[in-house]
Motif scaffolding. Structure first.
Motif, PDB file in Angstrom:
ATOM      1  N   PHE A   1       0.853  -1.184   0.000  1.00 54.77           N
ATOM      2  CA  PHE A   1       0.000   0.000   0.000  1.00 54.77           C
ATOM      3  C   PHE A   1       0.893   1.239   0.000  1.00 54.77           C
ATOM      4  N   ALA A   2       0.427   2.303  -0.645  1.00 55.20           N
ATOM      5  CA  ALA A   2       1.148   3.575  -0.607  1.00 55.20           C
ATOM      6  C   ALA A   2       0.143   4.711  -0.729  1.00 55.20           C
ATOM      7  N   VAL A   3       0.420   5.801  -0.050  1.00 54.99           N
ATOM      8  CA  VAL A   3      -0.423   7.002  -0.116  1.00 54.99           C
ATOM      9  C   VAL A   3       0.425   8.142  -0.662  1.00 54.99           C
ATOM     10  N   TYR A   4      -0.092   8.821  -1.682  1.00 50.00           N
ATOM     11  CA  TYR A   4       0.599   9.944  -2.308  1.00 50.00           C
ATOM     12  C   TYR A   4      -0.309  11.162  -2.292  1.00 50.00           C
ATOM     13  N   ALA A   5       0.313  12.330  -2.216  1.00 53.20           N
ATOM     14  CA  ALA A   5      -0.406  13.599  -2.315  1.00 53.20           C
ATOM     15  C   ALA A   5      -0.116  14.225  -3.668  1.00 53.20           C
ATOM     16  N   ASP A   6      -1.157  14.768  -4.308  1.00 52.92           N
ATOM     17  CA  ASP A   6      -0.939  15.440  -5.588  1.00 52.92           C
ATOM     18  C   ASP A   6      -0.680  16.922  -5.373  1.00 52.92           C
TER      19      ASP A   6
ATOM     20  N   LYS B   1       5.150  11.151  -1.954  1.00 50.54           N
ATOM     21  CA  LYS B   1       4.798  10.045  -1.081  1.00 50.54           C
ATOM     22  C   LYS B   1       4.543  10.552   0.331  1.00 50.54           C
ATOM     23  N   VAL B   2       3.435  10.092   0.914  1.00 52.29           N
ATOM     24  CA  VAL B   2       3.068  10.453   2.278  1.00 52.29           C
ATOM     25  C   VAL B   2       3.275   9.268   3.219  1.00 52.29           C
ATOM     26  N   TRP B   3       3.016   8.067   2.694  1.00 49.98           N
ATOM     27  CA  TRP B   3       3.108   6.869   3.537  1.00 49.98           C
ATOM     28  C   TRP B   3       3.188   5.651   2.646  1.00 49.98           C
ATOM     29  N   ASP B   4       3.882   4.594   3.102  1.00 49.64           N
ATOM     30  CA  ASP B   4       3.768   3.286   2.470  1.00 49.64           C
ATOM     31  C   ASP B   4       3.861   2.204   3.528  1.00 49.64           C
ATOM     32  N   SER B   5       3.459   1.003   3.145  1.00 50.32           N
ATOM     33  CA  SER B   5       3.361  -0.088   4.111  1.00 50.32           C
ATOM     34  C   SER B   5       4.700  -0.753   4.394  1.00 50.32           C
ATOM     35  N   VAL B   6       5.763  -0.332   3.709  1.00 49.86           N
ATOM     36  CA  VAL B   6       7.065  -0.947   3.906  1.00 49.86           C
ATOM     37  C   VAL B   6       7.869  -0.239   4.983  1.00 49.86           C
TER      38      VAL B   6
END
Length: 681
Positions: free
Chosen positions: A521-526, A575-580
């Protein structure tokens, strides 16, 4: 005192019909909804008499007077008007009933709930004449288009002429068995209200239309039938076959209520439309399709709304029962929101939709335009590839603008089987009001040997969550499966220090790596500050099922599930967050932390005996652990793990083999010491 001196003379059916008048046919059904009486060129007396005497139907009770006890619906009282016309009446209200006056108007009134006229003396001859059905009050005649002198040389003109006659009384217009082309004679036939256009069966009565515009249209505000509403209009028991004209439409329904299609087939409008429900100025409500088959059309069913119409719901109370669509290459089954009408809201609501969609080639089952929606409805959508024909490579459900279009609050399954190239379309999913299921796995071993990123959703602002569970089995080409079950809850915390810290807990090894053999999973901001959730489906994934829910209003989480390239190489995203390598919220039993979720997978060059990973806690963690992942790291083995306020230090038993990026290990840590039940070993 009740008058018992009534005449008990019985009136035979033939005698009664011989004196029937303007309201005569109502006598057959005692005022109930009348049946169809065979019309043009037919005799009412011959149609009703049959071949012989059918016994006594009514009992004459004498002249109209007070204090007559009416106990049965076949009791008749006669009233003679000032001009000498004698009419027989029966009582249609509650029984028993006692009269109070000497005429029907003063005694309960004349009407459906009062006194109903069943015959008038002196009109038998008129009823016996050809076309006498026109004299029968309340009956709905049948009009045979074959009786027109223009049929079949000019079927358009013939049908329009018969419809014009039928519009005065309503009823049924019958088209005989055979195949009739309307293309050369113009088509564009407007249907009047309360008229049923009927053939003799699908494939028995076949109409051909390859002209511009519609073959049939029911439009409340058409120039011909302006303002007419009605509830008994329908097309039934026929086939309509098209051609390659891009402007051709089999049937269009506009601005009305209660139109029905029963036992019909549309076929071969390969560049045009089968059925169009068009909200021009008002709603199109109560449309019913029953036993309808539409095949091989460019667009099989279209819901579209004219821009600039009043702000009202468009397509309410629509019912589809046993509707089958055969959608071929480069065709659309159902389109909610025409591309040309994107500025108008298109809503199918409070509907019952039972649709089977057979699809081949690069086709689309259900497509939603910019403002198209099916909401607050129920039913079942089922999509399958037929056993014969071209394989399916298209899209079952296409939602390009999930903020404003798609299924909302749909109670019932939207389902399909796994077919070839199933990863290319919106796979098996079901929206049970608030809980959804979606499978994005690969159904066949050895095919999907690559990882695939999905843009899952746009996470709403502040208070909105996208939460659920994902279960998957991957790496099934090897001797043992790698599986994972992860709980997640993603919310954009926005202004809080630290940005995002979701709930993310995992059972199994499916997320425990950095390569494309592992999920992520990864969360990105535009650039606008909106947060997007991405998911990497590992290669060789047998199944990957999401069970999830989210808050759509008012902050606005919207799902997409679009296939995309890796967001890691997209320069417009941050990138704001990832599961790794990013922290997540802890898991607890009581006040004891079970697992913090803080971990990192490190990749380093070989040749060193120790490595360090920054934990960013500011104080020494209370527990920590490290696991060798790569072959070169395992060949030496970890001898010890220590930590201070800044770093976790991993010491190997000796220098690791030289190389670039050949040393990988996982590090986990937490601030609070586990008790003995949960302390890692």
């Amino acid at each position: 005192m009740v008058d018992l001196n009534d005449s008990n003379e019985s009136m035979s059916r033939r005698k009664m019909l011989a004196s029937m008048g303007v309201a005569g046919a109502a006598v057959l059904l005692y005022g109930a909804s009348p049946g169809v009486v065979e019309g043009v060129g037919g005799s009412v007396m011959n149609s009703v008499y049959g071949n012989g005497q059918l016994g006594n139907l009514f009992r004459a009770r004498g002249v109209f007077r007070p204090q007559v006890s009416i106990k049965h619906e076949w009791d008749i009282l006669e009233f003679t008007s000032a001009d000498g016309l004698t009419t027989g009446y029966r009582w249609a209200g509650a029984l028993p009933y006692t009269t109070t006056a000497n005429n029907p108007a003063a005694d309960g009134g004349v009407g459906d709930a009062g006194w109903v006229a069943v015959y008038q003396i002196g009109l038998a001859a008129a009823l016996a004449e050809s076309g006498g059905v026109a004299l029968v009050g309340g009956a709905k005649p049948s009009w045979r288009v074959a009786d027109s002198a223009m049929w079949p040389s000019d079927p358009t003109a013939a049908l329009k002429a018969v419809l014009a006659m039928a519009s005065a009384t309503g009823g049924q217009v019958l088209i005989p068995a055979g195949t009739y082309s309307f293309t050369a004679t113009g088509g564009n036939i407007e249907l009047p209200p309360n008229v049923v256009v009927s053939g003799e069966g699908v494939g028995v009565t076949s109409l051909v239309w390859n002209g511009a515009g519609h073959l049939f249209r029911y439009w409340r505000n058409s120039a011909t039938w302006s303002g007419a509403v009605g509830t008994s209009h329908a097309i039934a028991d026929m086939s309509i076959n098209g051609g390659s004209n891009p402007d051709s439409i089999a049937v269009e329904i506009s601005d009305t209520y209660g139109f029905k299609l029963r036992n019909v087939s549309f076929y071969g409008f390969t560049a045009g439309d089968g059925l169009v429900l068009h909200s021009r100025n008002y709603w199109v409500e109560g449309t019913t399709l029953e036993n309808v088959s539409i095949s091989n059309c460019k667009r099989h069913i279209v819901f579209k709304r004219q821009p600039g119409t009043a702000s009202m719901d468009s397509f309410g109370y629509t019912t589809f029962r046993n509707v089958s669509l055969n959608v071929r290459d480069d065709q659309i089954g159902i389109l909610v929101g025409d591309d040309a009408y994107n500025d108008a809201q298109h809503e199918v609501y409070n509907a019952i939709l039972e649709v089977n969609i057979w699809k081949t080639g690069s086709s689309i089952g259900v497509a939603f335009g910019k403002n198209g929606a099916i909401r607050d409805s129920s039913g079942i959508f089922r999509c399958e590839q037929p056993p014969e024909g071209q394989s399916f490579t298209g899209t079952f459900i296409q939602i390009q603008h999930p903020e404003t279009s798609g299924f909302f609050n749909f109670d019932g399954p939207v389902r399909t089987s796994h077919l070839n190239h199933a990863e290319n379309w919106k796979n098996t999913w079901r929206d049970l009001r608030y809980q959804k299921l979606r499978d994005i796995g690969e159904p066949k071993p050895g095919v999907q040997n690559y990882a695939q990123w999905f843009r899952v959703c746009r996470i709403g602002e502040d208070k909105s969550l996208f939460s659920g569970r994902v279960r998957m089995v991957t790496d099934y080409g090897k001797a043992s499966y790698r599986s994972a079950s992860a709980e997640f809850a993603f919310g954009a915390r926005g202004k809080e220090v630290g940005g995002m810290k979701p709930v993310f807990t995992v059972d199994g090894d499916g997320f425990n790596g950095t390569t494309d053999a592992y999920a992520k999973f990864a969360v990105y901001a535009d650039a606008e500050g909106k947060h997007w959730l991405y998911f990497r489906r590992p290669k060789y994934t047998n199944y990957c099922v999401f069970e999830y829910t989210y808050d759509m209003y008012p902050q606005g989480t919207f799902e997409y599930w679009d296939k995309t390239d890796s967001p890691e190489s997209e320069p417009s995203l941050t990138k704001v967050w990832d599961s790794v390598s990013y922290p997540s919220q802890a898991s607890y039993i009581g006040d004891e932390i079970v697992f913090t979720g803080q971990r990192a997978i490190a990749t380093a060059n070989g040749g060193n005996a120790s490595y360090q990973v920054a934990h960013q806690l500011g104080v020494a963690p209370e527990w920590y652990m490290a696991t060798a992942l790569s072959a070169d790291a395992n060949s030496i083995g970890i001898s010890s793990v220590t930590a201070d306020a800044g770093n976790i230090v991993i010491a190997f038993k000796s220098a690791t083999p030289a190389g670039t990026g050949n040393i990988r290990f996982a590090v986990e840590w937490g601030r609070k010491q586990f008790n003995n039940r949960f302390r890692p070993t």
